[in-house]
Design a protein around this motif. Structure first.
Motif, PDB file in Angstrom:
ATOM      1  N   GLU A 130       2.722   2.195   1.504  1.00 46.36           N
ATOM      2  CA  GLU A 130       3.747   1.299   1.517  1.00 46.36           C
ATOM      3  C   GLU A 130       5.079   1.937   1.935  1.00 46.36           C
ATOM      4  O   GLU A 130       5.936   1.230   2.424  1.00 46.36           O
ATOM      5  CB  GLU A 130       3.771   0.673   0.018  1.00 46.36           C
ATOM      6  N   ALA A 131       5.071   3.385   1.739  1.00 48.55           N
ATOM      7  CA  ALA A 131       6.313   3.886   2.166  1.00 48.55           C
ATOM      8  C   ALA A 131       6.447   4.458   3.475  1.00 48.55           C
ATOM      9  O   ALA A 131       7.311   4.498   4.219  1.00 48.55           O
ATOM     10  CB  ALA A 131       6.431   5.074   1.188  1.00 48.55           C
ATOM     11  N   VAL A 132       5.111   4.523   4.001  1.00 53.83           N
ATOM     12  CA  VAL A 132       4.990   5.302   5.461  1.00 53.83           C
ATOM     13  C   VAL A 132       4.756   4.146   6.405  1.00 53.83           C
ATOM     14  O   VAL A 132       5.344   4.330   7.474  1.00 53.83           O
ATOM     15  CB  VAL A 132       3.914   6.430   5.484  1.00 53.83           C
ATOM     16  N   LEU A 133       4.117   3.266   6.344  1.00 55.54           N
ATOM     17  CA  LEU A 133       3.891   2.257   7.308  1.00 55.54           C
ATOM     18  C   LEU A 133       5.232   1.604   8.139  1.00 55.54           C
ATOM     19  O   LEU A 133       5.255   1.462   9.135  1.00 55.54           O
ATOM     20  CB  LEU A 133       2.838   1.188   6.789  1.00 55.54           C
ATOM     21  N   PRO A 134       5.845   1.077   7.152  1.00 53.65           N
ATOM     22  CA  PRO A 134       7.192   0.629   7.592  1.00 53.65           C
ATOM     23  C   PRO A 134       7.948   1.353   8.585  1.00 53.65           C
ATOM     24  O   PRO A 134       8.560   1.180   9.545  1.00 53.65           O
ATOM     25  CB  PRO A 134       8.129  -0.020   6.458  1.00 53.65           C
ATOM     26  N   ARG A 135       8.249   2.818   8.083  1.00 55.07           N
ATOM     27  CA  ARG A 135       8.882   3.788   8.771  1.00 55.07           C
ATOM     28  C   ARG A 135       8.119   3.987  10.292  1.00 55.07           C
ATOM     29  O   ARG A 135       9.048   3.980  11.114  1.00 55.07           O
ATOM     30  CB  ARG A 135       8.592   5.065   8.055  1.00 55.07           C
ATOM     31  N   MET A 136       6.814   4.177  10.435  1.00 49.47           N
ATOM     32  CA  MET A 136       6.166   4.329  11.379  1.00 49.47           C
ATOM     33  C   MET A 136       6.199   3.218  12.381  1.00 49.47           C
ATOM     34  O   MET A 136       6.631   3.173  13.627  1.00 49.47           O
ATOM     35  CB  MET A 136       4.727   4.621  11.210  1.00 49.47           C
ATOM     36  N   SER A 137       6.181   2.021  11.775  1.00 46.51           N
ATOM     37  CA  SER A 137       6.377   0.784  12.435  1.00 46.51           C
ATOM     38  C   SER A 137       7.646   0.783  13.231  1.00 46.51           C
ATOM     39  O   SER A 137       7.930   0.421  14.331  1.00 46.51           O
ATOM     40  CB  SER A 137       6.060  -0.505  11.616  1.00 46.51           C
ATOM     41  N   LEU A 138       8.867   0.901  12.249  1.00 49.34           N
ATOM     42  CA  LEU A 138      10.171   0.953  12.830  1.00 49.34           C
ATOM     43  C   LEU A 138      10.491   1.900  13.897  1.00 49.34           C
ATOM     44  O   LEU A 138      10.902   1.814  14.795  1.00 49.34           O
ATOM     45  CB  LEU A 138      11.072   1.155  11.666  1.00 49.34           C
ATOM     46  N   ALA A 139       9.624   3.243  13.739  1.00 52.16           N
ATOM     47  CA  ALA A 139      10.111   4.168  14.870  1.00 52.16           C
ATOM     48  C   ALA A 139       9.343   3.722  16.008  1.00 52.16           C
ATOM     49  O   ALA A 139       9.894   3.951  17.253  1.00 52.16           O
ATOM     50  CB  ALA A 139       9.254   5.551  14.309  1.00 52.16           C
ATOM     51  N   ALA A 140       8.178   3.147  16.117  1.00 53.56           N
ATOM     52  CA  ALA A 140       7.620   2.668  17.225  1.00 53.56           C
ATOM     53  C   ALA A 140       8.231   1.675  17.888  1.00 53.56           C
ATOM     54  O   ALA A 140       8.396   1.632  19.177  1.00 53.56           O
ATOM     55  CB  ALA A 140       6.156   2.368  16.877  1.00 53.56           C
ATOM     56  N   ASP A 148      16.316  -2.738  16.608  1.00 54.31           N
ATOM     57  CA  ASP A 148      16.264  -2.159  15.068  1.00 54.31           C
ATOM     58  C   ASP A 148      15.631  -3.394  14.251  1.00 54.31           C
ATOM     59  O   ASP A 148      15.558  -4.607  14.649  1.00 54.31           O
ATOM     60  CB  ASP A 148      17.760  -2.071  14.608  1.00 54.31           C
ATOM     61  N   ASP A 149      15.046  -3.068  13.001  1.00 54.63           N
ATOM     62  CA  ASP A 149      14.566  -3.970  12.253  1.00 54.63           C
ATOM     63  C   ASP A 149      15.115  -3.490  10.768  1.00 54.63           C
ATOM     64  O   ASP A 149      14.403  -2.749   9.802  1.00 54.63           O
ATOM     65  CB  ASP A 149      13.052  -4.060  12.327  1.00 54.63           C
ATOM     66  N   ALA A 150      16.074  -4.104  10.348  1.00 54.50           N
ATOM     67  CA  ALA A 150      16.701  -3.712   8.956  1.00 54.50           C
ATOM     68  C   ALA A 150      15.705  -3.958   7.807  1.00 54.50           C
ATOM     69  O   ALA A 150      15.873  -3.409   6.883  1.00 54.50           O
ATOM     70  CB  ALA A 150      17.835  -4.379   8.931  1.00 54.50           C
ATOM     71  N   GLU A 151      14.715  -5.055   7.867  1.00 51.94           N
ATOM     72  CA  GLU A 151      14.116  -5.315   6.916  1.00 51.94           C
ATOM     73  C   GLU A 151      12.883  -4.104   6.607  1.00 51.94           C
ATOM     74  O   GLU A 151      12.482  -3.729   5.440  1.00 51.94           O
ATOM     75  CB  GLU A 151      13.190  -6.450   7.071  1.00 51.94           C
ATOM     76  N   LYS A 152      12.139  -3.503   7.685  1.00 55.04           N
ATOM     77  CA  LYS A 152      11.490  -2.641   7.694  1.00 55.04           C
ATOM     78  C   LYS A 152      12.067  -1.261   7.038  1.00 55.04           C
ATOM     79  O   LYS A 152      11.546  -0.708   6.350  1.00 55.04           O
ATOM     80  CB  LYS A 152      10.789  -2.154   8.965  1.00 55.04           C
ATOM     81  N   TRP A 153      13.290  -1.120   7.635  1.00 55.41           N
ATOM     82  CA  TRP A 153      14.159   0.045   7.075  1.00 55.41           C
ATOM     83  C   TRP A 153      14.370  -0.005   5.645  1.00 55.41           C
ATOM     84  O   TRP A 153      14.155   1.067   4.815  1.00 55.41           O
ATOM     85  CB  TRP A 153      15.550   0.245   7.783  1.00 55.41           C
ATOM     86  N   THR A 154      14.718  -1.244   5.211  1.00 51.92           N
ATOM     87  CA  THR A 154      15.043  -1.196   3.841  1.00 51.92           C
ATOM     88  C   THR A 154      13.796  -1.206   2.759  1.00 51.92           C
ATOM     89  O   THR A 154      13.862  -0.633   1.763  1.00 51.92           O
ATOM     90  CB  THR A 154      15.580  -2.816   3.330  1.00 51.92           C
ATOM     91  N   LYS A 155      12.838  -1.700   3.373  1.00 53.24           N
ATOM     92  CA  LYS A 155      11.317  -1.594   2.605  1.00 53.24           C
ATOM     93  C   LYS A 155      10.962  -0.285   2.423  1.00 53.24           C
ATOM     94  O   LYS A 155      10.597   0.328   1.443  1.00 53.24           O
ATOM     95  CB  LYS A 155      10.498  -2.548   3.200  1.00 53.24           C
ATOM     96  N   GLY A 156      11.165   0.499   3.791  1.00 54.51           N
ATOM     97  CA  GLY A 156      10.723   1.859   3.523  1.00 54.51           C
ATOM     98  C   GLY A 156      11.492   2.690   2.816  1.00 54.51           C
ATOM     99  O   GLY A 156      10.987   3.693   1.932  1.00 54.51           O
ATOM    100  N   GLN A 157      12.990   2.522   2.894  1.00 52.20           N
ATOM    101  CA  GLN A 157      13.645   3.182   1.931  1.00 52.20           C
ATOM    102  C   GLN A 157      13.267   3.115   0.457  1.00 52.20           C
ATOM    103  O   GLN A 157      13.352   3.915  -0.538  1.00 52.20           O
ATOM    104  CB  GLN A 157      15.195   2.784   2.046  1.00 52.20           C
ATOM    105  N   ARG A 158      13.019   1.716  -0.104  1.00 51.74           N
ATOM    106  CA  ARG A 158      12.878   1.269  -1.266  1.00 51.74           C
ATOM    107  C   ARG A 158      11.302   1.816  -1.880  1.00 51.74           C
ATOM    108  O   ARG A 158      11.307   2.559  -2.730  1.00 51.74           O
ATOM    109  CB  ARG A 158      12.756  -0.400  -1.700  1.00 51.74           C
ATOM    110  N   GLU A 159      10.385   1.647  -0.968  1.00 50.72           N
ATOM    111  CA  GLU A 159       9.168   2.171  -1.247  1.00 50.72           C
ATOM    112  C   GLU A 159       9.070   3.720  -1.252  1.00 50.72           C
ATOM    113  O   GLU A 159       8.237   4.395  -2.091  1.00 50.72           O
ATOM    114  CB  GLU A 159       8.001   1.818  -0.243  1.00 50.72           C
ATOM    115  N   TYR A 160       9.735   4.421  -0.680  1.00 54.01           N
ATOM    116  CA  TYR A 160       9.961   5.907  -0.562  1.00 54.01           C
ATOM    117  C   TYR A 160      10.596   6.337  -2.013  1.00 54.01           C
ATOM    118  O   TYR A 160       9.784   7.347  -2.416  1.00 54.01           O
ATOM    119  CB  TYR A 160      10.888   6.491   0.540  1.00 54.01           C
ATOM    120  N   ARG A 161      11.586   5.530  -2.454  1.00 50.44           N
ATOM    121  CA  ARG A 161      12.059   6.116  -3.572  1.00 50.44           C
ATOM    122  C   ARG A 161      10.898   5.724  -4.769  1.00 50.44           C
ATOM    123  O   ARG A 161      10.959   6.626  -5.685  1.00 50.44           O
ATOM    124  CB  ARG A 161      13.149   5.270  -4.017  1.00 50.44           C
TER     125      ARG A 161
END
Length: 186
Positions: A130-140, A148-161
């Motif tokens: 849940e923490a890595v997939l949004p990051r990888m998707s955003l990077a791709a 940009d995809d702010a939703e993926k960034w926000t989800k990645g940050q929340r899940e990383y914490r």
């Protein structure tokens, strides 16, 4: 019968008592030795179990630390790439160095997943996805110059914490209380 003669049954009885005493002493010695051996074996098993747990804990801590370092590096480069996508119509196409850094750190993140998947318990492996997939998707998406995809960034940050807190709890360290984030995610 004279007083100098001893009846035959007396030496036989004394001999039997002697043999019984030797056999009893041997049985007691054997039982004590077996108990001592079992205690030593239990201590040795306990020592090996502690060493195994320590090695597992060290491996987990190393894998977690490596992954956290790579994910934070990915966040820094992704943040810069998001800024480039926002302020430059060409996105990363105009900044090949930044695109190369993003590709490299994305690749590093993929390699860092293996040890964590090997050593971590299931609850952390679920959080990891849940923490890595949004990051990888955003990077791709940024590398393909799709914006940009702010939703993926926000989800990645929340899940990383949440992932980081779970990793710290797994290692027996203090972790910030993120119950407010978990409630919002559900």
């Amino acid at each position: 019968m004279s007083s100098a003669q001893v009846p035959l049954w007396v030496p036989i009885l004394v001999g039997l008592l002697g043999v019984a005493g030797v056999v009893t002493a041997q049985v007691i010695t054997t039982l004590r030795e077996e108990r001592r051996w079992r205690r030593e074996q239990q201590r040795e098993d306990l020592r090996w179990e502690r060493q195994r747990e320590e090695r597992t804990h060290e491996a987990r801590a190393g894998a977690y630390a490596e992954l956290i370092g790579v994910l934070e590096a990915l966040d820094m480069i992704t943040f810069r790439a998001r800024q480039a996508a926002k302020f430059n119509k060409q996105g990363l196409a105009s900044d090949e160095k930044l695109a190369g850094e993003l590709r490299a750190v994305t690749s590093d993140a993929q390699r860092a997943l293996g040890p964590v998947n090997l050593h971590a318990p299931e609850r952390i492996r679920v959080r990891l996805q849940e923490a890595v997939l949004p990051r990888m998707s955003l990077a791709a998406k940024l590398l393909r110059n799709e914006g940009d995809d702010a939703e993926k960034w926000t989800k990645g940050q929340r899940e990383y914490r949440l992932l980081r807190a779970e990793m710290r709890r797994d290692l027996g360290l203090d972790a910030e209380d993120l119950s407010h984030l978990e409630e919002r995610a559900e």
